[in-house]
Design an enzyme around this catalytic site. Structure first.
Site, PDB file in Angstrom:
ATOM      1  N   LYS A 492      82.140 -54.282   2.227  1.00 28.33           N
ATOM      2  CA  LYS A 492      80.744 -53.834   2.220  1.00 28.33           C
ATOM      3  C   LYS A 492      80.412 -53.220   3.577  1.00 28.33           C
ATOM      4  O   LYS A 492      81.144 -53.428   4.557  1.00 28.33           O
ATOM      5  CB  LYS A 492      79.834 -55.023   1.932  1.00 28.33           C
ATOM      6  CG  LYS A 492      79.975 -56.149   2.955  1.00 28.33           C
ATOM      7  CD  LYS A 492      79.250 -57.408   2.534  1.00 28.33           C
ATOM      8  CE  LYS A 492      79.429 -58.477   3.603  1.00 28.33           C
ATOM      9  NZ  LYS A 492      78.934 -59.777   3.192  1.00 28.33           N
ATOM     10  N   ARG A 589      69.167 -67.245  -1.135  1.00 31.13           N
ATOM     11  CA  ARG A 589      69.039 -65.796  -1.006  1.00 31.13           C
ATOM     12  C   ARG A 589      68.999 -65.241  -2.419  1.00 31.13           C
ATOM     13  O   ARG A 589      67.945 -64.980  -2.953  1.00 31.13           O
ATOM     14  CB  ARG A 589      70.230 -65.247  -0.199  1.00 31.13           C
ATOM     15  CG  ARG A 589      70.123 -63.819   0.212  1.00 31.13           C
ATOM     16  CD  ARG A 589      71.180 -63.418   1.257  1.00 31.13           C
ATOM     17  NE  ARG A 589      72.567 -63.520   0.783  1.00 31.13           N
ATOM     18  CZ  ARG A 589      73.631 -63.161   1.508  1.00 31.13           C
ATOM     19  NH1 ARG A 589      73.479 -62.711   2.754  1.00 31.13           N
ATOM     20  NH2 ARG A 589      74.847 -63.263   1.029  1.00 31.13           N
ATOM     21  N   TYR A 717      66.171 -42.400  32.357  1.00 27.05           N
ATOM     22  CA  TYR A 717      64.773 -42.525  31.932  1.00 27.05           C
ATOM     23  C   TYR A 717      64.048 -43.656  32.648  1.00 27.05           C
ATOM     24  O   TYR A 717      64.624 -44.716  32.889  1.00 27.05           O
ATOM     25  CB  TYR A 717      64.698 -42.797  30.416  1.00 27.05           C
ATOM     26  CG  TYR A 717      64.974 -41.577  29.564  1.00 27.05           C
ATOM     27  CD1 TYR A 717      64.198 -40.427  29.678  1.00 27.05           C
ATOM     28  CD2 TYR A 717      66.009 -41.594  28.638  1.00 27.05           C
ATOM     29  CE1 TYR A 717      64.453 -39.314  28.880  1.00 27.05           C
ATOM     30  CE2 TYR A 717      66.271 -40.489  27.828  1.00 27.05           C
ATOM     31  CZ  TYR A 717      65.498 -39.356  27.959  1.00 27.05           C
ATOM     32  OH  TYR A 717      65.738 -38.265  27.179  1.00 27.05           O
ATOM     33  N   MET A 766      69.836 -41.647  23.956  1.00 23.73           N
ATOM     34  CA  MET A 766      70.162 -41.490  22.542  1.00 23.73           C
ATOM     35  C   MET A 766      71.625 -41.115  22.332  1.00 23.73           C
ATOM     36  O   MET A 766      72.306 -41.680  21.494  1.00 23.73           O
ATOM     37  CB  MET A 766      69.266 -40.419  21.903  1.00 23.73           C
ATOM     38  CG  MET A 766      69.443 -40.339  20.393  1.00 23.73           C
ATOM     39  SD  MET A 766      68.515 -38.999  19.644  1.00 23.73           S
ATOM     40  CE  MET A 766      66.843 -39.566  19.781  1.00 23.73           C
TER      41      MET A 766
END
Ligand SMILES: *Cc1c(COP(=O)(O)O)cnc(C)c1O
Length: 822
Positions: A492, A589, A717, A766
């Site tokens: 998964k 769950r 930054y 980023m």
């Protein structure tokens, strides 16, 4: 093999002379793997029993491929339908028999055999020595790092009568293994690479390791070692007559002095011989390990009679040995298998095997250079032709003068070029489309240029996945459960970030029993890429039942209402579907509570279309000792619920409860299957077997720019990073959009550059971030390791208060995944 053997001879060698034989063909290949059958009628399959497979289980498959000769354990009988059509040689221990056959072949080889052992460097020394000796001799060497109880015999079978020297490596992992390897290899010349201080599983002390490893050399004529390694030297000098020892050292006092002088470009190795002759070698690397390895190689080559200038010539052609077979994405959906260091038949065969294990594409293309193998060219290329035929290559592109011999004798499409430059002129982005391309060539042909041309441009950041490490981890868990327990692997979330398709394909090769994905889409993608294993879908969406049906995906059913919907769907389709029932024992769950079992019973009776394939539950705290009582309660409750369900089902479906952590902690509750997740990807969350697993992935990027910064200036930054003293920073090509967590900002995280730690300075941006490299000798374009061997995921996760799962699954899909075998 040096000599073909008939079955009568083989029986005698393995100590079993009274076999009734159907016919007595000669055996040219000895194989242990059903994928490696080239000339089935001339092969003998040795059925070995390993942790993951029992070779005996593949005999029918091999029979279907045309194999008729089998070496099997006493008492084994082939399925009755084929019993009178095969030759069986029965022995007590098939691995021993394999070794006896190898020892016999070795006995027929009267040229020098060099054997290498030690803790590190064996494979590199073997490869380099092989390459350098091949300037002058026809060399046989072990493929890759075939150095084990089974790898060594296979290496020996690779020696042919025309070879003039063989170079083999031997590795052991526990006491009492070397004796057997020594009897097979019987080296004339030994090289003891070094002894590591690291604890190796199975050994009590360094002394014990040393004693055991040196057994390899008990009958060797000469033994090469480094005198600077005090423990090794002391042991060998007490154990062997001095006339058999060839020592070298950095300093005077050994047979050869090999001192080092480095300058900015290259390293000089100054040789002083026993006869006081001097020579200066030049090498292009400077790291300690390579310098040690190459000096072993120099001494060995001298001992085999090569001259210094010849050795230097060989060194000039060496590049750092890259032992990898790498999968890369090419243009137009093509896949490239990069094998640009390879120069012999054994390596070619491994690469073709790897190719055969990949997903099918339009065509199989082989780009192959002349083999650098000295020997009978006719025989060598005949064999290459057989391989091309056997592996069903659709197009051969041959580069070089020798390989043109194949022209006309192959049935596949073929093109020949006399050199790499000519081929490069002809290659364009659209030359291949959706093809599988194996690029394999000797160093001197510079095939990396071909790969560069065919490969899609990649963004500077890559996630490299080591498929051998994956195999290793899979086998580790396999040894932790009973042989009959099935393994479902969780792929998964893009296989925990590793890339679901390639990993699923590899698991299919490993014969995993089941795969599991989170969503239907993930399952569909796997089916579309040719994955055939059964796939369980944990959280199937209700609007895509048709996709489950179309692709034979098996949904988890976790509630009465879902059961009803799916049942109705199947009824209107007149179809049945395999399902898996999630039983809630405490996770709260998804899943049926014990109180819902009566309702479940009615549903099962109402909808016979849904076939219950398995029952499972999930532990909430398998990795923590504090939750042991709770875990046991869950497991007991699960067991009870399973009995109830099986009562009204009328049979017991597969039951499974353990995740990776659970496999280690609660082996008594493995039921019929376990669900392996994070452990496969190299993290042992219990912390009990950290060193037994191998990291499977390395996240890497490169340095884009280096700047010199004055004391007091700020970086990035919001002026968050401050240089206290003047120094250097590097901007590296990874940011939070790649999945590099912003919480690593301001010194929380670090990366490795040139093997040294460089802390993050300032905020992670980023697409990039900055690291402090003051004091590190780095340049623009250098590789940066974000995590992998050397930086553990667990440590990084702890550093920012998360878990390895999150780091793995966060890696953005824009980061290229690259797969390799080391
Ligand atoms: C993800 C998952 C696993 C695997 O867990 P690991 O801790 O990664 O081994 C097992 N079972 C279920 C139901 C899961 O969702």
């Amino acid at each position: 093999m040096i000599r073909r053997l008939n079955l009568q001879e083989i029986s005698e060698i393995v100590g079993n002379a009274q076999e009734t034989l159907v016919e007595v063909p000669e055996v040219l290949h000895i194989i242990i793997d059903s994928r490696a059958v080239i000339q089935p009628d001339q092969s003998l399959f040795v059925a070995l029993k390993g942790a993951k497979f029992d070779g005996h289980d593949f005999i029918t498959e091999l029979y279907d491929l045309g194999v008729r000769n089998f070496l099997v354990k006493n008492g084994y009988q082939v399925p009755s339908g084929i019993s009178h059509e095969v030759n069986l040689i029965h022995v007590k221990d098939t691995r021993k028999a394999l070794q006896q056959l190898a020892a016999y072949q070795r006995g027929l080889f009267d040229k020098p055999v060099v054997a290498i052992t030690g803790s590190n460097g064996k494979t590199i020394i073997k490869e380099w020595l092989g390459q350098i000796l091949s300037q002058q001799f026809a060399v046989a060497k072990s493929p890759k790092s075939y150095n084990s109880q089974v790898g060594v015999p296979l290496s020996v079978f690779g020696i042919e009568a025309y070879h003039q020297v063989a170079v083999l490596e031997a590795g052991i992992s526990k006491p009492n293994e070397m004796q057997a390897l020594a009897e097979i290899i019987k080296p004339d010349i030994g090289i003891f690479s070094n002894i590591g201080t690291a604890h190796e599983e199975g050994f009590e002390s360094m002394q014990q390791k040393l004693q055991e490893k040196v057994l390899l050399f008990k009958d060797a004529r000469y033994l090469i070692y480094r005198k600077d390694q005090a423990a090794v030297a002391a042991y060998l000098e007490q154990k062997f007559e001095s006339s058999r020892l060839i020592s070298w050292s950095e300093h005077p006092g050994a047979d050869y002095t090999l001192s080092i002088k480095k300058d900015s470009e290259r390293t000089k190795i100054i040789l002083l011989k026993p006869d006081l002759g001097m020579f200066t070698f030049q090498v292009a690397f400077a790291d300690e390990a390579s310098l040690e390895n190459i000096r072993h190689v120099i001494v060995a080559a001298l001992s085999l009679g090569m001259s210094e200038p010849q050795i230097q010539e060989g060194i000039n052609h060496l590049k750092a040995v890259d032992m990898r077979l790498t999968l890369k994405s090419g243009y137009n959906e093509s896949i490239i298998i990069d094998d640009t260091y390879n120069n012999d038949l054994a390596g070619l065969k491994l690469a073709l095997d790897f190719m055969a294990a990949q997903r099918p594409k339009n065509r199989k293309v082989l780009i192959l250079s002349d083999l650098m193998q000295v020997g009978k060219a006719d025989e060598v290329y005949q064999e290459v032709g057989n391989l091309i035929h056997f592996y069903q290559i659709d197009l051969l592109i041959g580069v070089g003068l020798d390989i043109a011999r194949l022209r006309g004798i192959l049935s596949c499409e073929q093109r020949f070029y006399s050199n790499t430059e000519e081929l490069l002129v002809d290659l364009r982005e659209d030359t291949f489309e959706n093809d599988l391309i194996l690029v394999t060539g000797a160093r001197t042909f510079g095939f990396e240029r071909i790969v560069n041309k065919l490969q899609q441009r990649i963004h500077g950041t890559t996630l490299e996945i080591n498929l051998n490490a994956l195999t290793h981890n899979y086998n580790f868990y396999k040894t932790k459960v009973n042989p009959s327990t099935k393994i479902m692997v969780m792929v998964k979330a893009f296989a925990y970030g590793g890339g679901a398709t390639e990993i699923a394909n590899h698991l299919q090769q490993l014969k995993a029993d089941y795969l599991a994905v989170a969503y239907t889409d993930e399952g569909v993608a796997l089916r579309e890429q040719g994955i055939k294993l059964p796939i369980m879908v944990l959280n199937p969406s209700q609007d895509a039942f048709h996709l489950l049906q179309k692709h034979e995906l098996e949904p988890v059913v976790y509630s009465p209402s879902f059961f009803r919907q799916l049942g109705k769907y199947c009824r209107t389709q007149h179809a049945s579907m395999k399902i898996h029932l999630d039983l809630d024992t405490g996770m709260h769950r998804l899943g049926f509570d014990i109180s819902q079992l009566a309702e479940l019973k009615e549903l099962i009776q109402q909808f016979p279309e849904l076939i219950v394939a398995s029952l499972y539950t999930h532990l909430v705290g398998a990795d923590e000792a504090t939750h042991e009582d709770f875990s046991i309660k869950q497991l007991e409750l699960f067991s009870k619920m399973c009995s109830q369900v099986s009562n009204f089902l009328g049979f017991m479906p597969l039951r499974h409860a353990l995740n990776s952590a659970g496999i280690i902690r609660y082996p008594a509750y493995q039921f019929d299957m376990v669900r392996l997740g994070i452990g496969l990807y190299g993290v042992e969350v219990n912390g009990l077997f950290d060193t037994a697993l191998r990291p499977i992935s390395s996240l890497k990027t490169t340095i884009s720019q280096i700047k010199t910064i004055e004391a007091g200036e700020t970086i990035g930054y919001s002026r968050k990073g401050k240089m206290k003293n003047s120094g250097k920073i590097a901007t590296i090509a990874i940011g939070y959009a790649d999945g590099y967590d912003r919480r690593f900002s301001n010194g929380k995280g670090y990366v490795l550059i040139q093997g040294q730690k460089a802390p993050i300075i300032g905020n992670v941006c980023m697409d990039m971030c900055m690291v402090d490299i003051t004091g590190i000798d780095a340049k623009e374009g250098d590789e940066v390791l974000i995590y992998g061997p050397g930086i553990s995921l667990k440590e990084l996760a702890t550093q920012i208060g998360t878990i390895p799962y999150e780091l793995l699954t966060n890696i953005s899909s824009r980061v290229k995944r690259v797969y390799y075998l080391d």
